[in-house]
Scaffold this active site. Structure first.
Site, PDB file in Angstrom:
ATOM      1  N   LYS A 193       3.833   5.836  -2.794  1.00  0.00           N
ATOM      2  CA  LYS A 193       5.149   6.378  -3.176  1.00  0.00           C
ATOM      3  C   LYS A 193       5.400   6.199  -4.671  1.00  0.00           C
ATOM      4  O   LYS A 193       6.045   7.035  -5.301  1.00  0.00           O
ATOM      5  CB  LYS A 193       6.265   5.694  -2.369  1.00  0.00           C
ATOM      6  CG  LYS A 193       6.285   6.074  -0.888  1.00  0.00           C
ATOM      7  CD  LYS A 193       6.525   7.563  -0.663  1.00  0.00           C
ATOM      8  CE  LYS A 193       6.903   7.879   0.779  1.00  0.00           C
ATOM      9  NZ  LYS A 193       6.941   9.337   1.044  1.00  0.00           N
TER      10      LYS A 193
ATOM     11  N   ALA B 152       0.837  -1.206   0.000  1.00  0.00           N
ATOM     12  CA  ALA B 152       0.000   0.000   0.000  1.00  0.00           C
ATOM     13  C   ALA B 152       0.871   1.255   0.000  1.00  0.00           C
ATOM     14  O   ALA B 152       0.617   2.217  -0.729  1.00  0.00           O
ATOM     15  CB  ALA B 152      -0.922  -0.009   1.219  1.00  0.00           C
ATOM     16  N   TYR B 153       1.899   1.222   0.828  1.00  0.00           N
ATOM     17  CA  TYR B 153       2.847   2.347   0.888  1.00  0.00           C
ATOM     18  C   TYR B 153       3.487   2.572  -0.480  1.00  0.00           C
ATOM     19  O   TYR B 153       3.613   3.710  -0.952  1.00  0.00           O
ATOM     20  CB  TYR B 153       3.890   2.002   1.942  1.00  0.00           C
ATOM     21  CG  TYR B 153       5.005   2.989   2.155  1.00  0.00           C
ATOM     22  CD1 TYR B 153       4.767   4.217   2.762  1.00  0.00           C
ATOM     23  CD2 TYR B 153       6.325   2.677   1.806  1.00  0.00           C
ATOM     24  CE1 TYR B 153       5.814   5.111   3.001  1.00  0.00           C
ATOM     25  CE2 TYR B 153       7.368   3.558   2.051  1.00  0.00           C
ATOM     26  CZ  TYR B 153       7.101   4.772   2.641  1.00  0.00           C
ATOM     27  OH  TYR B 153       8.137   5.649   2.889  1.00  0.00           O
ATOM     28  N   ASN B 154       3.861   1.464  -1.138  1.00  0.00           N
ATOM     29  CA  ASN B 154       4.481   1.598  -2.458  1.00  0.00           C
ATOM     30  C   ASN B 154       3.507   2.128  -3.505  1.00  0.00           C
ATOM     31  O   ASN B 154       3.922   2.788  -4.457  1.00  0.00           O
ATOM     32  CB  ASN B 154       5.049   0.251  -2.912  1.00  0.00           C
ATOM     33  CG  ASN B 154       6.323  -0.107  -2.171  1.00  0.00           C
ATOM     34  OD1 ASN B 154       6.895   0.732  -1.481  1.00  0.00           O
ATOM     35  ND2 ASN B 154       6.765  -1.345  -2.305  1.00  0.00           N
TER      36      ASN B 154
END
Ligand SMILES: NC(=O)c1ccc[n+]([C@@H]2O[C@H](COP(=O)([O-])OP(=O)(O)OC[C@H]3O[C@@H](n4cnc5c(N)ncnc54)[C@H](O)[C@@H]3O)[C@@H](O)[C@H]2O)c1
Length: 260
Positions: A168, A163-165
């Site tokens: 980002k 999810a973070y990727n």
């Protein structure tokens, strides 16, 4: 980090920088580094109390003046206010560092609707709104340096980072698109993509999730996390006048954890 001895003193004298997520961690290190080189710095964050502590640290680093702007930058009005306050006090905005963010790092299926939304809000919407707010003033003056803080995990698909990727990776995409769109306006747009960094957050994670920390550090050939100063140093370079022909790049600061 102390006020002098970080790069060539005064190399950013006369420049005005806004740094988001500057109340702590990497953002604070970046703000101190830019101030130490002579820039006036506006510190933006939603954490009002820490921001006031950061303000005195950055003032001690030197520079052309410090101001704080409190608000949730995943909201358009807060981003507009940040840029408005910067221009009102310092008459322009030369450098925008989109550092606000931070992961909700967990396996994808362990996320809730709220943590997914928070991840995208913090890491992507903050940068979108701040770029939209700052670019017209940069275009008008024919000068700008935008530096986003992305993540090397986008390149190596790190555990628990999906999810973070997604957030980002969106930021990396924003970088290339804006770099092309504003290439002839004197504005450069780049991303610095760190691997795990020695921050208070990593310190918190060590006792609570040692397995994850071991995995994160295990992919780094240098065998250690980045120092915050090593990330700030790359941001500092990209913020300089002399970085004028570097745009649309995602530059990893990662001890070799991805190469090329
Ligand atoms: N720490 C790492 O290992 C690492 C690795 C790669 C990338 N990064 C990125 O570097 C940046 C800084 O990370 P850090 O470890 O110093 O984190 P941190 O949590 O110490 O600092 C992030 C700051 O951003 C602020 N912030 C978050 N959402 C905001 C919002 N909506 N509006 C205003 N302020 C907001 C927080 O209040 C906080 O002060 C983040 O973008 C993070 O994703 C960190």
């Amino acid at each position: 980090m102390s006020g002098s001895g970080n790069g060539r003193a005064g190399v950013l004298a006369g420049r005005v920088a806004a740094v988001t997520g500057a109340a702590s961690g990497i953002g604070l290190a970046i703000a101190e580094r830019l101030a130490a080189s002579g820039a006036a710095v506006v510190l933006a964050d939603m954490a009002a109390d820490s921001l006031r502590v950061a303000e005195s640290r950055v003032a001690a680093a030197g520079g052309g003046g410090v101001m704080i702007s409190v608000g949730d930058l995943s909201r358009e009005d807060a981003a507009n206010r940040l840029v408005g306050q910067t221009i009102e006090r310092f008459h322009k905005i030369d450098i925008l560092v989109n550092n606000a963010g931070g992961g909700v790092i967990r396996p994808f299926l362990s996320h809730t609707a709220e943590t997914l939304k928070a991840t995208i809000d913090r890491n992507l919407w903050t940068a979108i709104w701040c770029c939209r707010a700052a670019l017209p003033a940069m275009v008008e003056r024919g000068y700008g340096r935008i530096v986003n803080i992305g993540a090397d995990s986008v390149r190596n698909g790190l555990w628990d980072h999906a999810a973070y990727n997604a957030a980002k990776g969106g930021l990396h995409g924003l970088t290339t698109g804006l770099a092309r769109e504003f290439a002839t306006s004197g504005i450069t747009v780049n991303t610095v993509a760190p691997c795990a960094v020695e921050t208070p957050r990593l310190e918190e994670l060590r006792p609570t999730n040692p397995e994850l920390v071991e995995r994160l550090l295990g992919v780094i050939p240098m065998g250690r996390p980045a120092e915050m100063s090593e990330v700030a140093s790359m941001v500092h370079y990209l913020a300089l006048d002399e970085a004028s022909f570097v745009t649309g790049q995602v530059i990893s600061v990662n001890g070799g954890s991805t190469m090329l």
